[in-house]
Design a protein around this motif. Structure first.
Motif, PDB file in Angstrom:
ATOM      1  N   GLU A 164      41.524  55.966  41.693  1.00  0.00           N
ATOM      2  CA  GLU A 164      40.173  55.944  42.129  1.00  0.00           C
ATOM      3  C   GLU A 164      39.409  56.478  40.902  1.00  0.00           C
ATOM      4  N   GLY A 165      39.777  57.464  40.375  1.00  0.00           N
ATOM      5  CA  GLY A 165      39.171  58.050  39.160  1.00  0.00           C
ATOM      6  C   GLY A 165      39.157  57.104  38.040  1.00  0.00           C
ATOM      7  N   GLY A 166      40.287  56.335  37.500  1.00  0.00           N
ATOM      8  CA  GLY A 166      40.108  55.282  36.687  1.00  0.00           C
ATOM      9  C   GLY A 166      39.241  54.132  37.020  1.00  0.00           C
ATOM     10  N   TYR A 167      39.310  53.825  38.303  1.00  0.00           N
ATOM     11  CA  TYR A 167      38.374  52.894  38.511  1.00  0.00           C
ATOM     12  C   TYR A 167      36.798  53.408  38.446  1.00  0.00           C
ATOM     13  N   GLU A 168      36.437  54.384  38.914  1.00  0.00           N
ATOM     14  CA  GLU A 168      35.053  55.098  39.055  1.00  0.00           C
ATOM     15  C   GLU A 168      34.743  55.037  37.606  1.00  0.00           C
ATOM     16  N   ARG A 197      45.681  55.726  36.270  1.00  0.00           N
ATOM     17  CA  ARG A 197      44.191  55.758  35.793  1.00  0.00           C
ATOM     18  C   ARG A 197      44.291  54.284  34.992  1.00  0.00           C
ATOM     19  N   PHE A 198      45.183  53.924  34.551  1.00  0.00           N
ATOM     20  CA  PHE A 198      45.144  52.846  33.863  1.00  0.00           C
ATOM     21  C   PHE A 198      44.791  51.655  34.498  1.00  0.00           C
ATOM     22  N   ARG A 199      45.401  51.545  35.743  1.00  0.00           N
ATOM     23  CA  ARG A 199      45.252  50.310  36.922  1.00  0.00           C
ATOM     24  C   ARG A 199      43.976  50.465  37.239  1.00  0.00           C
ATOM     25  N   GLY A 200      43.442  51.624  37.454  1.00  0.00           N
ATOM     26  CA  GLY A 200      42.053  51.835  38.060  1.00  0.00           C
ATOM     27  C   GLY A 200      41.185  51.020  37.107  1.00  0.00           C
ATOM     28  N   LEU A 201      41.229  51.313  35.706  1.00  0.00           N
ATOM     29  CA  LEU A 201      40.344  50.638  34.740  1.00  0.00           C
ATOM     30  C   LEU A 201      40.655  49.221  35.040  1.00  0.00           C
ATOM     31  N   GLN A 202      41.941  48.728  34.735  1.00  0.00           N
ATOM     32  CA  GLN A 202      42.173  47.226  35.037  1.00  0.00           C
ATOM     33  C   GLN A 202      41.416  46.555  36.141  1.00  0.00           C
ATOM     34  N   LYS A 203      41.393  47.302  37.152  1.00  0.00           N
ATOM     35  CA  LYS A 203      40.788  46.698  38.385  1.00  0.00           C
ATOM     36  C   LYS A 203      39.257  46.473  38.374  1.00  0.00           C
TER      37      LYS A 203
END
Length: 340
Positions: A164-168, A197-203
């Motif tokens: 969630e942190g990476g996504y936000e 965190r990386f997957r959050g960015l990708q999403k």
């Protein structure tokens, strides 16, 4: 350290004799009513009473909990702001339970088992253990273990909403008009919290129909010279490659990068926006001050101790996988390109 409650104080709470409490504590409650025994047992648990252990000389033994960290070849682990805050939270909470912390680092996951062979240990809290080793350890070591920032099944873990942190953070950068974002990690192949965190960015990129290519991931080695060279090369080519933002896996790496970028004529955020993750002292000392994702390591430590003590006291609780929340902290290191 808080003085532990005495048998007499527990007896006074319940309106029974100290002998009654002692009999329950020492397994001599055969002639006692079930109701009385249950009341005493609940009071012992509620007051965190621990029967004093003694060595061969009849001297009291400390109740020890091992707290060990494995971050590979990373230097200055115990003075790292994240680790320092985590250890402080653990130590403060353990003292409430009249426990002492045995703290140290190991170089690899296999070494965790060696440091947990001490028969005086009541339990352990481990940071940096990979999932397959977590599973092996809980079957190999006879004491309760709580892991921090390990992801997997079948063991207790106190983690973070890393995804969630990476996504936000990525969604925020996109909202500020950034379309080409570099991600800087400290692992060649992301694992654990870094992976999420990386997957959050990708999403977030995917949802906004933006492409993230393999070459947009930059690995920053532990060795200072190699890491600095990666950052220098990135700075030299940043205008040619079209990156407008860089998301770093930690505030330390983001702050270090800002200094190197400046030496190469790249200003933050005018030429490149930079973000981090953690919100520790590095984020506040950075110039410009760093936009980052906040986590609270001391809360991780507190929750880890609470879960471990429930295990030590023998409470029937399911395998715990707690994820603490993150918070986006907006400061000065991101330029708004949306209104241009």
């Amino acid at each position: 350290m808080r003085e532990m409650i005495t048998i007499k104080e527990i007896a006074d709470q319940l309106g029974v004799s100290a002998t009654t409490v002692s009999n329950v504590l020492n397994g001599r409650a055969g002639k006692m009513s079930q109701e009385t025994r249950q009341r005493v047992e609940e009071a012992l648990l509620r007051n965190h009473y621990v029967k004093e252990k003694k060595n061969n000389r009849g001297e009291p033994q400390h109740h020890l909990v091992a707290v060990y960290i494995c971050l590979g070849k990373k230097k200055h682990v115990l003075t790292d702001p994240f680790c320092g805050s985590l250890l402080e939270g653990i130590d403060r909470e353990l003292r409430k339970y009249n426990r002492a912390m045995v703290c140290g680092t190991v170089d690899d996951n296999e070494s965790f088992a060696k440091v947990l062979q001490n028969s005086n240990l009541e339990g352990a809290i481990l940071l940096g253990c990979e999932a397959e080793f977590c599973t092996a350890l809980v079957h190999q070591i006879p004491i309760p273990i709580v892991f921090v920032d390990s992801y997997g099944e079948g063991f207790d873990n106190i983690g973070l909403e890393d995804y969630e942190g990476g996504y936000e953070m990525t969604s925020y950068l996109i909202g500020q008009g950034h379309r080409k974002i570099a991600f800087f990690g400290d692992q060649q192949h992301p694992m654990g919290s870094s992976l999420y965190r990386f997957r959050g960015l990708q999403k977030a990129m995917e949802e906004h129909k933006l492409q993230f290519y393999k070459d947009d991931y930059f690995y920053l080695p532990q060795h200072d010279n190699y890491r600095h060279e990666v950052l220098r090369q990135f700075a030299q080519n940043v205008k040619k490659t079209g990156y407008t933002a860089a998301f770093f896996i930690s505030d330390f790496l983001a702050n270090e990068a800002i200094s190197i970028f400046y030496s190469k004529g790249i200003s933050v955020p005018e030429d490149l926006s930079v973000t981090g993750f953690d919100d520790n002292i590095y984020a506040r000392l950075s110039r410009p001050m760093l936009t980052t994702v906040r986590q609270k390591p001391e809360e991780k430590g507190k929750e880890a101790v609470g879960l471990l003590m429930r295990r030590i006291y023998g409470e029937e609780v399911p395998v715990g996988r707690m994820r603490l929340p993150t918070e986006l902290i907006v400061r000065e290191s991101v330029r708004n390109l949306a209104d241009r």
